[in-house]
Write a protein that holds these residues in place. Sequence first.
Motif, PDB file in Angstrom:
ATOM      1  N   ALA A  49     -82.688  20.641  93.137  1.00  9.42           N
ATOM      2  CA  ALA A  49     -83.859  20.285  92.333  1.00  9.42           C
ATOM      3  C   ALA A  49     -85.113  21.026  92.767  1.00  9.42           C
ATOM      4  CB  ALA A  49     -84.077  18.779  92.375  1.00  9.42           C
ATOM      5  N   GLU A  50     -85.355  21.115  94.065  1.00  7.45           N
ATOM      6  CA  GLU A  50     -86.614  21.704  94.522  1.00  7.45           C
ATOM      7  C   GLU A  50     -86.777  23.166  94.114  1.00  7.45           C
ATOM      8  OE1 GLU A  50     -89.374  22.266  98.497  1.00  7.45           O
ATOM      9  OE2 GLU A  50     -87.474  21.205  98.677  1.00  7.45           O
ATOM     10  N   GLN A  64     -86.487  15.772  90.399  1.00  3.59           N
ATOM     11  CA  GLN A  64     -85.662  14.897  91.238  1.00  3.59           C
ATOM     12  C   GLN A  64     -85.451  13.538  90.564  1.00  3.59           C
ATOM     13  OE1 GLN A  64     -88.068  15.049  94.791  1.00  3.59           O
ATOM     14  NE2 GLN A  64     -86.738  16.564  95.767  1.00  3.59           N
ATOM     15  N   LYS A  68     -82.017  11.661  89.299  1.00  2.00           N
ATOM     16  CA  LYS A  68     -81.671  10.386  89.930  1.00  2.00           C
ATOM     17  C   LYS A  68     -81.767   9.193  88.985  1.00  2.00           C
ATOM     18  CE  LYS A  68     -83.276   7.427  93.708  1.00  2.00           C
ATOM     19  NZ  LYS A  68     -83.966   6.389  92.982  1.00  2.00           N
TER      20      LYS A  68
END
Length: 98
Positions: A49-50, A64, A68
């Motif tokens: 994600a980052e 993120q 999630k």
Amino acid sequence: MTPEQIQALGPAFANYLQPFGLCCDYPQTFRLMEVYCNGLLSDLARKTAEPIALASGVAVRTLQEFLKDHCWSFQQARSTLQQHVVATLARQPADDLG
């Protein structure tokens, strides 16, 4: 794939992803799905994600949270993919393998 190759696929990939928008609860989720899928196709060294968020200009936390917490229908996504595969295969010429 390089960023240039992904960009060249942009319209075709957007058309491919469009039916999957109905699998997401709201439009923001679909936009994040596009960002994530483009990131997976990219030449980034890490496909988490980052780095995907940073490369696409999206807040890291937002992507993120999408991965999630955001709701989408797995069953509808699977059905959409199956319909796409059936339609694509039906347009292919026959070969010796049938």
